[in-house]
Design an enzyme around this catalytic site. Structure first.
Site, PDB file in Angstrom:
ATOM      1  N   TYR A   1      -2.959  -9.860  -6.355  1.00 50.64           N
ATOM      2  CA  TYR A   1      -3.325  -8.490  -5.979  1.00 50.64           C
ATOM      3  C   TYR A   1      -4.839  -8.302  -6.056  1.00 50.64           C
ATOM      4  O   TYR A   1      -5.468  -7.745  -5.148  1.00 50.64           O
ATOM      5  CB  TYR A   1      -2.617  -7.511  -6.912  1.00 50.64           C
ATOM      6  CG  TYR A   1      -3.027  -6.070  -6.760  1.00 50.64           C
ATOM      7  CD1 TYR A   1      -2.444  -5.259  -5.791  1.00 50.64           C
ATOM      8  CD2 TYR A   1      -4.006  -5.507  -7.586  1.00 50.64           C
ATOM      9  CE1 TYR A   1      -2.813  -3.935  -5.644  1.00 50.64           C
ATOM     10  CE2 TYR A   1      -4.378  -4.192  -7.443  1.00 50.64           C
ATOM     11  CZ  TYR A   1      -3.782  -3.405  -6.477  1.00 50.64           C
ATOM     12  OH  TYR A   1      -4.173  -2.084  -6.337  1.00 50.64           O
TER      13      TYR A   1
ATOM     14  N   LYS B   1      -7.644  -7.247  -3.112  1.00 48.88           N
ATOM     15  CA  LYS B   1      -8.502  -6.077  -3.209  1.00 48.88           C
ATOM     16  C   LYS B   1      -9.984  -6.462  -3.207  1.00 48.88           C
ATOM     17  O   LYS B   1     -10.831  -5.686  -2.735  1.00 48.88           O
ATOM     18  CB  LYS B   1      -8.146  -5.270  -4.457  1.00 48.88           C
ATOM     19  CG  LYS B   1      -6.748  -4.643  -4.378  1.00 48.88           C
ATOM     20  CD  LYS B   1      -6.594  -3.773  -3.136  1.00 48.88           C
ATOM     21  CE  LYS B   1      -5.271  -3.040  -3.082  1.00 48.88           C
ATOM     22  NZ  LYS B   1      -5.172  -2.142  -1.898  1.00 48.88           N
TER      23      LYS B   1
END
Length: 283
Positions: free
Chosen positions: A159, A163
């Site tokens: 994740y 990002k």
């Protein structure tokens, strides 16, 4: 004529709250994009001047058809909020059976978080160019990153990687699109309440660090307004420079995060070539 906003991940959390805020202002028609039809229809019914369009942002053709239908309906798109994203639920560090090849790593979220963002940005750029001039100010493209896109996150490394990619994408496209009348920025919130994704995440996030969702929505509106903006450290960015910015949103403040410094002249010149700044200066 109302301005037109397209919001991916618009059926819950930050996307939905921004959609409500825009629709209530009376100046916007809002299109909510999401993959869950039931949740999308419920979200659209809760907002006047909002409609749901079903699409998986990771599937380019599906998303492209939605953008094209929106443009065909209104002849313009003024704001795209590339907000769709999912959390990392698998344990990246979990031990696998000793025998044989381990299963594939959890890459599905990369397709949504990063591929989906690239698809959204690509389509926004195309339909911004085809749109009539904005009713006021500039066209806007805002991407949702995360505190995990600024700092390492051992709990959710995949994740975090996606990002970080959002921040890099924003900084890489913003200069060129500014020249075309498009303001591009990225927001990097921490843990947003009530958009917490799991009970476990909420348990790990004390109340004093949780961010009221209304604060994030208010900051999005300020970016759309395009006025001078001052962060929690007193750093003011004038309207003429309010693009290619990365805004870390903390509990009750936000902060402009600069890109890393160059450690020598060679690095700076290499970056200028990568950004085609030599071409601009020589023309």
């Amino acid at each position: 004529m109302s301005k037109v906003a397209v919001i991916t991940g618009g059926t819950s959390g930050i996307g939905l709250d921004v959609a409500k805020d825009l629709a209530e202002s009376g100046d916007w028609r809002v299109k909510l994009i999401g993959s869950n039809s039931q949740r999308g229809q419920e979200a659209a019914r809760s907002i006047q001047k909002a409609e749901f369009c079903q699409a998986d942002v990771a599937k380019y053709i599906d998303l492209a058809k939605v953008f094209d239908s929106i443009f065909a309906e209104f002849g313009r798109i003024d704001f795209v909020f590339a907000n769709a994203g999912v959390a990392e639920l698998e344990d990246f560090f979990a031990a696998q059976p000793d025998a044989g090849i381990p299963p594939e790593p959890p890459l599905g979220l990369m397709q949504i978080n990063l591929d989906g963002a690239v698809n959204t940005v690509y389509l926004a750029m195309h339909y911004f160019r085809r749109s009539s001039k904005p009713l006021s100010g500039m066209k806007n493209l805002i991407l949702t990153s995360s505190i995990g896109g600024l700092y390492p996150c051992a709990r959710t490394p995949v994740y975090s990687a996606t990002k970080h990619g959002i921040v890099g994408l924003t900084r890489s496209i913003a200069d060129k699109l500014w020249q075309e009348g498009v303001r591009v920025n990225a927001i990097c919130p921490g843990v947003v309440k009530p958009a917490l994704l799991t009970d476990e995440l909420e348990a790990l996030s004390p109340q004093e660090v949780q961010i009221p969702i209304q604060y994030v929505t208010g900051l999005v509106r300020k970016l759309l307004a395009g006025d001078d903006l001052t962060d929690g450290k007193g750093c003011t960015v004038p309207s003429s420079k309010l693009f290619s910015k990365t805004l870390h949103i903390s509990h009750d403040a936000f902060f402009f995060i600069d890109q890393p410094e160059f450690h020598d002249e060679s690095g700076r010149l290499t970056w200028e070539a990568m950004m085609e700044r030599w071409k601009t200066e020589s023309s």
